[in-house]
Design a protein around this motif. Structure first.
Motif, PDB file in Angstrom:
ATOM      1  N   PHE A 250       0.826  -1.201   0.000  1.00  0.00           N
ATOM      2  CA  PHE A 250       0.000   0.000   0.000  1.00  0.00           C
ATOM      3  C   PHE A 250       0.862   1.252   0.000  1.00  0.00           C
ATOM      4  O   PHE A 250       1.795   1.386   0.795  1.00  0.00           O
ATOM      5  CB  PHE A 250      -0.936   0.016   1.210  1.00  0.00           C
ATOM      6  CG  PHE A 250      -1.716   1.290   1.313  1.00  0.00           C
ATOM      7  CD1 PHE A 250      -2.772   1.540   0.441  1.00  0.00           C
ATOM      8  CD2 PHE A 250      -1.381   2.262   2.239  1.00  0.00           C
ATOM      9  CE1 PHE A 250      -3.485   2.730   0.501  1.00  0.00           C
ATOM     10  CE2 PHE A 250      -2.083   3.451   2.316  1.00  0.00           C
ATOM     11  CZ  PHE A 250      -3.138   3.688   1.442  1.00  0.00           C
ATOM     12  N   ASP A 251       0.527   2.178  -0.906  1.00  0.00           N
ATOM     13  CA  ASP A 251       1.266   3.441  -1.031  1.00  0.00           C
ATOM     14  C   ASP A 251       0.286   4.594  -0.838  1.00  0.00           C
ATOM     15  O   ASP A 251      -0.523   4.891  -1.717  1.00  0.00           O
ATOM     16  CB  ASP A 251       1.916   3.514  -2.415  1.00  0.00           C
ATOM     17  CG  ASP A 251       2.684   4.810  -2.629  1.00  0.00           C
ATOM     18  OD1 ASP A 251       2.804   5.592  -1.669  1.00  0.00           O
ATOM     19  OD2 ASP A 251       3.149   5.051  -3.765  1.00  0.00           O
ATOM     20  N   PRO A 252       0.338   5.275   0.325  1.00  0.00           N
ATOM     21  CA  PRO A 252      -0.631   6.352   0.583  1.00  0.00           C
ATOM     22  C   PRO A 252      -0.508   7.524  -0.375  1.00  0.00           C
ATOM     23  O   PRO A 252      -1.468   8.282  -0.541  1.00  0.00           O
ATOM     24  CB  PRO A 252      -0.314   6.774   2.018  1.00  0.00           C
ATOM     25  CG  PRO A 252       1.094   6.320   2.265  1.00  0.00           C
ATOM     26  CD  PRO A 252       1.253   5.079   1.465  1.00  0.00           C
ATOM     27  N   SER A 253       0.622   7.664  -1.042  1.00  0.00           N
ATOM     28  CA  SER A 253       0.791   8.796  -1.960  1.00  0.00           C
ATOM     29  C   SER A 253      -0.088   8.673  -3.199  1.00  0.00           C
ATOM     30  O   SER A 253      -0.244   9.631  -3.948  1.00  0.00           O
ATOM     31  CB  SER A 253       2.259   8.927  -2.368  1.00  0.00           C
ATOM     32  OG  SER A 253       2.652   7.819  -3.192  1.00  0.00           O
ATOM     33  N   ARG A 254      -0.660   7.471  -3.412  1.00  0.00           N
ATOM     34  CA  ARG A 254      -1.557   7.298  -4.567  1.00  0.00           C
ATOM     35  C   ARG A 254      -2.893   7.992  -4.344  1.00  0.00           C
ATOM     36  O   ARG A 254      -3.654   8.185  -5.286  1.00  0.00           O
ATOM     37  CB  ARG A 254      -1.798   5.812  -4.823  1.00  0.00           C
ATOM     38  CG  ARG A 254      -0.575   5.028  -5.279  1.00  0.00           C
ATOM     39  CD  ARG A 254      -0.914   3.565  -5.451  1.00  0.00           C
ATOM     40  NE  ARG A 254      -1.985   3.386  -6.424  1.00  0.00           N
ATOM     41  CZ  ARG A 254      -2.737   2.301  -6.505  1.00  0.00           C
ATOM     42  NH1 ARG A 254      -2.560   1.307  -5.643  1.00  0.00           N
ATOM     43  NH2 ARG A 254      -3.699   2.211  -7.426  1.00  0.00           N
ATOM     44  N   MET A 255      -3.219   8.335  -3.101  1.00  0.00           N
ATOM     45  CA  MET A 255      -4.498   8.979  -2.776  1.00  0.00           C
ATOM     46  C   MET A 255      -4.311  10.488  -2.672  1.00  0.00           C
ATOM     47  O   MET A 255      -3.552  10.972  -1.840  1.00  0.00           O
ATOM     48  CB  MET A 255      -5.067   8.433  -1.459  1.00  0.00           C
ATOM     49  CG  MET A 255      -5.465   6.977  -1.516  1.00  0.00           C
ATOM     50  SD  MET A 255      -5.938   6.311   0.125  1.00  0.00           S
ATOM     51  CE  MET A 255      -7.265   7.439   0.576  1.00  0.00           C
ATOM     52  N   ALA A 256      -5.007  11.209  -3.562  1.00  0.00           N
ATOM     53  CA  ALA A 256      -4.928  12.680  -3.552  1.00  0.00           C
ATOM     54  C   ALA A 256      -6.334  13.245  -3.450  1.00  0.00           C
ATOM     55  O   ALA A 256      -7.251  12.773  -4.143  1.00  0.00           O
ATOM     56  CB  ALA A 256      -4.254  13.179  -4.836  1.00  0.00           C
ATOM     57  N   LEU A 257      -6.526  14.244  -2.597  1.00  0.00           N
ATOM     58  CA  LEU A 257      -7.849  14.851  -2.456  1.00  0.00           C
ATOM     59  C   LEU A 257      -8.317  15.415  -3.790  1.00  0.00           C
ATOM     60  O   LEU A 257      -7.538  16.008  -4.537  1.00  0.00           O
ATOM     61  CB  LEU A 257      -7.815  15.961  -1.403  1.00  0.00           C
ATOM     62  CG  LEU A 257      -7.799  15.463   0.051  1.00  0.00           C
ATOM     63  CD1 LEU A 257      -7.478  16.618   0.995  1.00  0.00           C
ATOM     64  CD2 LEU A 257      -9.114  14.805   0.410  1.00  0.00           C
ATOM     65  N   MET A 258      -9.575  15.187  -4.073  1.00  0.00           N
ATOM     66  CA  MET A 258     -10.176  15.556  -5.376  1.00  0.00           C
ATOM     67  C   MET A 258     -11.192  16.672  -5.160  1.00  0.00           C
ATOM     68  O   MET A 258     -12.167  16.506  -4.413  1.00  0.00           O
ATOM     69  CB  MET A 258     -10.840  14.328  -5.985  1.00  0.00           C
ATOM     70  CG  MET A 258     -11.358  14.512  -7.386  1.00  0.00           C
ATOM     71  SD  MET A 258     -11.968  12.928  -8.007  1.00  0.00           S
ATOM     72  CE  MET A 258     -12.408  13.386  -9.679  1.00  0.00           C
ATOM     73  N   GLU A 259     -10.975  17.809  -5.816  1.00  0.00           N
ATOM     74  CA  GLU A 259     -11.847  18.953  -5.621  1.00  0.00           C
ATOM     75  C   GLU A 259     -13.187  18.752  -6.321  1.00  0.00           C
ATOM     76  O   GLU A 259     -13.282  18.083  -7.347  1.00  0.00           O
ATOM     77  CB  GLU A 259     -11.193  20.225  -6.173  1.00  0.00           C
ATOM     78  CG  GLU A 259      -9.969  20.672  -5.381  1.00  0.00           C
ATOM     79  CD  GLU A 259      -9.427  21.987  -5.902  1.00  0.00           C
ATOM     80  OE1 GLU A 259      -9.938  22.476  -6.938  1.00  0.00           O
ATOM     81  OE2 GLU A 259      -8.510  22.533  -5.272  1.00  0.00           O
ATOM     82  N   VAL A 260     -14.228  19.363  -5.727  1.00  0.00           N
ATOM     83  CA  VAL A 260     -15.522  19.428  -6.390  1.00  0.00           C
ATOM     84  C   VAL A 260     -15.368  20.336  -7.609  1.00  0.00           C
ATOM     85  O   VAL A 260     -14.751  21.399  -7.525  1.00  0.00           O
ATOM     86  CB  VAL A 260     -16.599  20.012  -5.455  1.00  0.00           C
ATOM     87  CG1 VAL A 260     -17.912  20.223  -6.202  1.00  0.00           C
ATOM     88  CG2 VAL A 260     -16.810  19.083  -4.268  1.00  0.00           C
ATOM     89  N   ASP A 261     -15.888  19.912  -8.779  1.00  0.00           N
ATOM     90  CA  ASP A 261     -15.777  20.714  -9.988  1.00  0.00           C
ATOM     91  C   ASP A 261     -16.477  22.047  -9.805  1.00  0.00           C
ATOM     92  O   ASP A 261     -17.597  22.119  -9.323  1.00  0.00           O
ATOM     93  CB  ASP A 261     -16.424  19.980 -11.178  1.00  0.00           C
ATOM     94  CG  ASP A 261     -15.688  18.698 -11.498  1.00  0.00           C
ATOM     95  OD1 ASP A 261     -14.463  18.649 -11.247  1.00  0.00           O
ATOM     96  OD2 ASP A 261     -16.336  17.757 -11.999  1.00  0.00           O
ATOM     97  N   ARG A 262     -15.815  23.091 -10.200  1.00  0.00           N
ATOM     98  CA  ARG A 262     -16.404  24.428 -10.086  1.00  0.00           C
ATOM     99  C   ARG A 262     -16.224  25.191 -11.383  1.00  0.00           C
ATOM    100  O   ARG A 262     -15.399  24.886 -12.194  1.00  0.00           O
ATOM    101  CB  ARG A 262     -15.751  25.203  -8.924  1.00  0.00           C
ATOM    102  CG  ARG A 262     -15.996  24.519  -7.580  1.00  0.00           C
ATOM    103  CD  ARG A 262     -15.557  25.401  -6.440  1.00  0.00           C
ATOM    104  NE  ARG A 262     -15.726  24.748  -5.165  1.00  0.00           N
ATOM    105  CZ  ARG A 262     -16.868  24.651  -4.525  1.00  0.00           C
ATOM    106  NH1 ARG A 262     -17.958  25.171  -5.049  1.00  0.00           N
ATOM    107  NH2 ARG A 262     -16.968  24.032  -3.377  1.00  0.00           N
TER     108      ARG A 262
END
Length: 484
Positions: free
Chosen positions: A472-484
């Motif tokens: 498991f590599d936590p760097s693969r998870m990036a917060l994804m912004e709500v489209d604006r």
């Protein structure tokens, strides 16, 4: 042409069987059988298309993988196959426009008839394919029928637009649960059932469990003997029960009929139902990141997937109707551990309560609702301008992209109403510990609200780096912004 068919097919079709008594196709079958007797033909299988349009098209995936618009007529396609393989040796229909209103369907029939040389006839004499002249006349007849359907469709759409703009009931279809057949008058007993169901969902009960309660209490839906989770869920999600008018899949404003659920209550029900949409048939989630992880390649939400006892993953499911690419997966326990770490870190921030209050306040929700209505109205105006050729397609597409982004943002704010579990977490002496103690369903509801207050809808999962070890590599998870 072959003579005296012994096993001809009979094709009968009616577009709209409002009474659901099949009387229309029954009359056509009687007339086609009578014609077969007059012609001295035998009678074979009857291909019945009841309540089936020969004009309305839908988007389908074609054999080459592309998408196209096609009329959906399984029985007609089965008839063509039967002709092609020699299962039938003739065809009798009632009228040309019962056979085809789409030129493509007619051409497919012509191909099958010319391949097999079977005789074709009709009760009204409008369909024969024995000569080039017959085929030409059939093509002209279908073109005229197609234009007639298009004219009728355009008039109906305009009328529906007019009714939608006024917020009035357009009629048609089965009676709506909670309302009388006029679509405008509330049925008090059924309205109480819907209010009770909404209350139970907000308490945390599953839609399936609530449906069982209603069955036991003797409450029945409009056209069934028992409540299914889909039927009840659709009733509670319907904007109609909140007194809102929907047109072409979008809320276009206040309706002329009274609401059964208060707007705030309905929106909270949507939050509760949408947070467990994939799991409507379960009392509780097993894994809480479903709907919060998204594929970096295609954008689809990842789904929890069993690997072996005690081990699961989140995967961009590519199975039937899933629509994912199947190319992104991440180890489940590690992803949940990392997501929980980030949420707990956010809960420890001193400004979390203020940020959450701003996003989820009644004032913020009202503002989002107002902005949403204005943007949806502008989107309808933009569509009308393009239809009237006041703007180009490129101009329409660019403007629509901007407006749609604002709509998505407003909807994200609306959907961020604080569920009870999140309120308890924020009120706890130790919010981080309170969050960790939540069950998976409540944990996802709370995480969704907290992320929304930051402007995020979840985490984007990036592909695994093949040069790294399979862990498991936590760097693969990036917060994804709500489209604006």
């Amino acid at each position: 042409m072959k003579n005296t068919p012994k096993n001809p097919a009979l094709l009968v079709r009616i577009s709209d069987d409002k009474a659901e008594d099949r009387a229309g196709v029954g009359r056509q079958e009687a007339d086609t059988r009578a014609l077969a007797v007059r012609l001295g033909w035998g009678t074979g299988e009857v291909f019945v298309e009841n309540d089936t349009s020969a004009f309305k098209r839908r988007a389908v995936t074609l054999p080459d993988g592309s998408t196209g618009l096609r009329v959906f007529r399984p029985e007609f396609r089965r008839l063509l196959d039967a002709i092609t393989v020699g299962q039938v040796d003739g065809l009798i229909a009632y009228h040309l426009d019962r056979v085809a209103r789409d030129p493509r369907d007619l051409e497919d029939l012509i191909d099958a008839v010319e391949l097999t040389r079977i005789p074709v006839d009709s009760v009204t004499g409008s369909l024969r394919l024995a000569s080039d002249a017959d085929i030409t006349m059939a093509r002209i007849g279908v073109a005229i029928a197609n234009q007639s359907s298009r004219d009728a469709s355009r008039r109906i759409r305009r009328k529906m637009d007019e009714l939608a703009e006024a917020g009035t009931y357009s009629g048609g279809g089965a009676r709506r649960y909670g309302y009388e057949p006029d679509g405008m008058t509330v049925r008090p007993d059924e309205a109480e059932v819907l209010r009770y169901a909404a209350h139970r969902v907000l308490e945390g009960a599953s839609v399936t469990a609530v449906g069982r309660e209603l069955d036991e209490q003797g409450h029945r839906p409009v056209k069934a003997q028992r409540w299914s989770s889909k039927t009840l869920g659709d009733q509670l999600r319907s904007a109609r029960v909140a007194g809102l008018r929907v047109h072409r899949g979008e809320i276009v404003g206040e309706a002329a009929w009274p609401a059964i659920l208060e707007r705030d209550t309905w929106e909270q029900v949507l939050v509760a139902l949408n947070s467990r949409r994939t799991y409507d048939n379960r009392r509780e989630l097993a894994h809480w990141l479903g709907g919060l992880l998204f594929c970096d390649r295609c954008g689809h939400a990842l789904q929890a997937n069993f690997v072996r006892e005690g081990v699961h993953r989140y995967w961009c499911h590519s199975g039937h109707r899933r629509g994912g690419c199947g190319r992104i997966a991440i180890q489940g326990e590690g992803a949940e551990r990392e997501a929980e770490r980030q949420v707990v870190e956010y809960l420890s921030r001193p400004d979390v309560a203020e940020r959450l209050a701003e996003v989820t306040s009644r004032r913020g929700a009202d503002r989002a609702r107002t902005d949403l209505a204005a943007d949806e109205h502008q989107l309808r105006d933009l569509s009308r301008m393009w239809a009237e050729k006041a703007i180009t397609l490129d101009e329409y597409a660019e403007a629509r992209k901007i407006i749609q982004a604002r709509i998505d943002g407003a909807k994200a704010v609306q959907m961020a109403q604080v569920p009870e579990a999140a309120r308890k977490v924020l009120a706890a002496a130790d919010p981080a510990a309170a969050f960790r103690s939540l069950n998976p369903t409540r944990k996802r509801e709370t995480a969704r609200v907290l992320l929304a207050s930051l402007g995020y809808k979840g985490w984007k999962v990036e592909p695994h780096d093949a040069s790294k070890a399979r862990r498991f590599d936590p760097s693969r998870m990036a917060l994804m912004e709500v489209d604006r």
